[in-house]
Motif scaffolding. Structure first.
Motif, short mmCIF file in Angstrom:
data_model
loop_
_atom_site.label_atom_id
_atom_site.label_comp_id
_atom_site.label_asym_id
_atom_site.label_seq_id
_atom_site.Cartn_x
_atom_site.Cartn_y
_atom_site.Cartn_z
N ALA A 66 0.85 -1.19 0.00
CA ALA A 66 0.00 0.00 0.00
C ALA A 66 0.88 1.24 0.00
CB ALA A 66 -0.94 -0.01 1.20
N PRO A 67 1.58 1.53 -1.15
CA PRO A 67 2.46 2.72 -1.21
C PRO A 67 1.68 4.00 -0.91
CG PRO A 67 2.79 1.33 -3.13
CD PRO A 67 1.58 0.80 -2.40
N GLY A 68 2.31 4.89 -0.15
CA GLY A 68 1.67 6.14 0.23
C GLY A 68 0.81 6.00 1.48
N ILE A 69 0.63 4.75 1.94
CA ILE A 69 -0.12 4.49 3.17
C ILE A 69 0.78 3.75 4.14
CG2 ILE A 69 -2.14 3.37 4.19
CD1 ILE A 69 -3.47 3.68 1.40
N PRO A 79 7.53 11.89 0.37
CA PRO A 79 8.07 11.18 1.52
C PRO A 79 7.07 10.74 2.59
CG PRO A 79 8.38 13.51 1.81
CD PRO A 79 7.77 13.32 0.43
N LYS A 80 5.80 11.10 2.47
CA LYS A 80 4.86 10.82 3.55
C LYS A 80 4.35 9.37 3.50
CE LYS A 80 3.18 15.55 3.70
NZ LYS A 80 2.04 16.43 3.40
N SER A 81 4.17 8.82 4.69
CA SER A 81 3.48 7.54 4.85
C SER A 81 2.64 7.64 6.12
CB SER A 81 4.48 6.37 4.90
OG SER A 81 5.41 6.53 5.95
N ALA A 82 1.72 6.70 6.32
CA ALA A 82 0.72 6.78 7.38
C ALA A 82 1.32 6.58 8.77
CB ALA A 82 -0.37 5.75 7.14
N VAL A 83 0.58 7.03 9.77
CA VAL A 83 0.95 6.82 11.17
C VAL A 83 1.11 5.31 11.39
CG1 VAL A 83 0.11 6.97 13.55
CG2 VAL A 83 -0.21 8.91 11.98
N ILE A 164 19.71 20.25 18.22
CA ILE A 164 18.36 20.19 18.76
C ILE A 164 17.85 21.63 18.76
CG2 ILE A 164 16.89 19.51 20.70
CD1 ILE A 164 18.41 17.18 19.42
N ALA A 165 17.22 22.04 17.65
CA ALA A 165 16.84 23.44 17.47
C ALA A 165 15.33 23.63 17.29
CB ALA A 165 17.58 24.01 16.25
N HIS A 166 14.53 22.59 17.42
CA HIS A 166 13.10 22.69 17.16
C HIS A 166 12.32 21.98 18.26
CE1 HIS A 166 15.28 22.68 13.32
NE2 HIS A 166 14.47 23.67 13.03
N ALA A 167 11.23 22.61 18.70
CA ALA A 167 10.34 21.96 19.66
C ALA A 167 9.47 20.96 18.90
CB ALA A 167 9.45 23.01 20.34
N PRO A 168 9.10 19.85 19.52
CA PRO A 168 8.24 18.89 18.84
C PRO A 168 6.87 19.49 18.54
CG PRO A 168 8.87 18.09 21.05
CD PRO A 168 9.48 19.43 20.85
N ALA A 169 6.35 19.26 17.35
CA ALA A 169 5.07 19.77 16.92
C ALA A 169 3.95 18.93 17.51
CB ALA A 169 4.96 19.77 15.40
N ARG A 170 2.83 19.55 17.74
CA ARG A 170 1.64 18.84 18.21
C ARG A 170 0.55 19.05 17.18
NH1 ARG A 170 0.67 16.15 22.49
NH2 ARG A 170 2.25 17.14 23.77
N ALA A 171 -0.09 17.96 16.75
CA ALA A 171 -1.16 18.03 15.76
C ALA A 171 -2.41 18.64 16.38
CB ALA A 171 -1.47 16.64 15.22
N ALA A 172 -3.16 19.43 15.57
CA ALA A 172 -4.41 19.99 16.05
C ALA A 172 -5.36 18.86 16.38
CB ALA A 172 -5.02 20.91 14.99
N GLU A 173 -5.40 17.85 15.53
CA GLU A 173 -6.17 16.63 15.75
C GLU A 173 -5.27 15.47 15.43
OE1 GLU A 173 -10.08 16.38 14.06
OE2 GLU A 173 -10.28 18.56 14.07
N PRO A 174 -4.71 14.82 16.45
CA PRO A 174 -3.78 13.73 16.17
C PRO A 174 -4.39 12.65 15.29
CG PRO A 174 -3.78 14.29 18.50
CD PRO A 174 -4.91 15.05 17.86
N ALA A 175 -3.59 12.15 14.37
CA ALA A 175 -4.03 11.06 13.50
C ALA A 175 -4.25 9.83 14.35
CB ALA A 175 -2.97 10.80 12.43
N GLU A 176 -5.18 8.99 13.92
CA GLU A 176 -5.46 7.77 14.66
C GLU A 176 -4.34 6.77 14.49
OE1 GLU A 176 -9.35 6.11 14.14
OE2 GLU A 176 -10.20 8.09 13.79
N ALA A 177 -4.03 6.08 15.56
CA ALA A 177 -2.98 5.04 15.52
C ALA A 177 -3.58 3.72 15.09
CB ALA A 177 -2.33 4.90 16.88
#
Length: 177
Positions: A66-69, A79-83, A164-177
């Protein structure tokens, strides 16, 4: 708890014979252990150096890719793939071995991503066309017969506190695991 590194990464393949041929012949990784699973599947382990192993499961009724997923579609272009997916596997390599490794891959009929060698730096794009003092890793990307994105990565310097120059991002609505 103190881990000592990665013991093995276990992936799933579509054909164990094809996968074993690719990793032993094209990449020169010795097959060091084979397991016949009680459900008719197989689990094979390849020595990828530095005390680490790359393993593959195979089952006759495995679901399709399932490329891209479940895996990256194309790196570095898409470069993106699913959680929960495995994006790519990077193997350590000395910089002076990059060109010979690319030649070995091409001789084995393996497609190498373009640009062939990627210079990773701290610029806004994260990559540079030309080599410069800010490049911290150089790499080449390619796929195995299962569509798994692989990378040979040559780290050029030790990491420093300023890396280490960036704070970890937090999603507005986290993707489901």
């Amino acid at each position: 708890m103190k881990t000592k590194g990665i013991n093995h990464l276990a992936l799933v393949c579509r054909d164990m014979a094809e996968t074993a041929d690719f990793y032993t012949r094209a990449l020169g990784m010795p097959l060091v252990k084979t397991v016949a699973l009680p459900d008719g599947g197989q689990h094979f382990f390849f020595d990828c150096g530095g005390g680490s192993l790359l393993a593959f499961f195979w089952w006759p009724d495995v679901p399709p890719a399932a490329p891209g997923i479940a895996a990256v579609k194309d790196f570095p272009a898409e470069p993106k793939s699913a959680v929960g997916s495995m994006n790519h596997v990077a193997f350590h390599l000395d910089e002076d071995e990059l060109d010979a490794s690319i030649a070995r891959l091409k001789a084995a009929g393996v497609h190498v991503s373009v640009p062939i060698v990627v210079n990773h730096d701290d610029s806004p794009m994260g990559v540079a066309r030309e080599m410069h003092d800010g490049v911290w890793v150089r790499s080449v990307y390619f796929r195995d017969p299962n569509g798994v994105m692989l990378e040979f990565a040559a780290t050029l310097r030790d990491f420093r506190p300023e890396d280490i120059a960036h704070a970890p991002a937090r999603a507005a609505e986290p993707a489901e695991a």
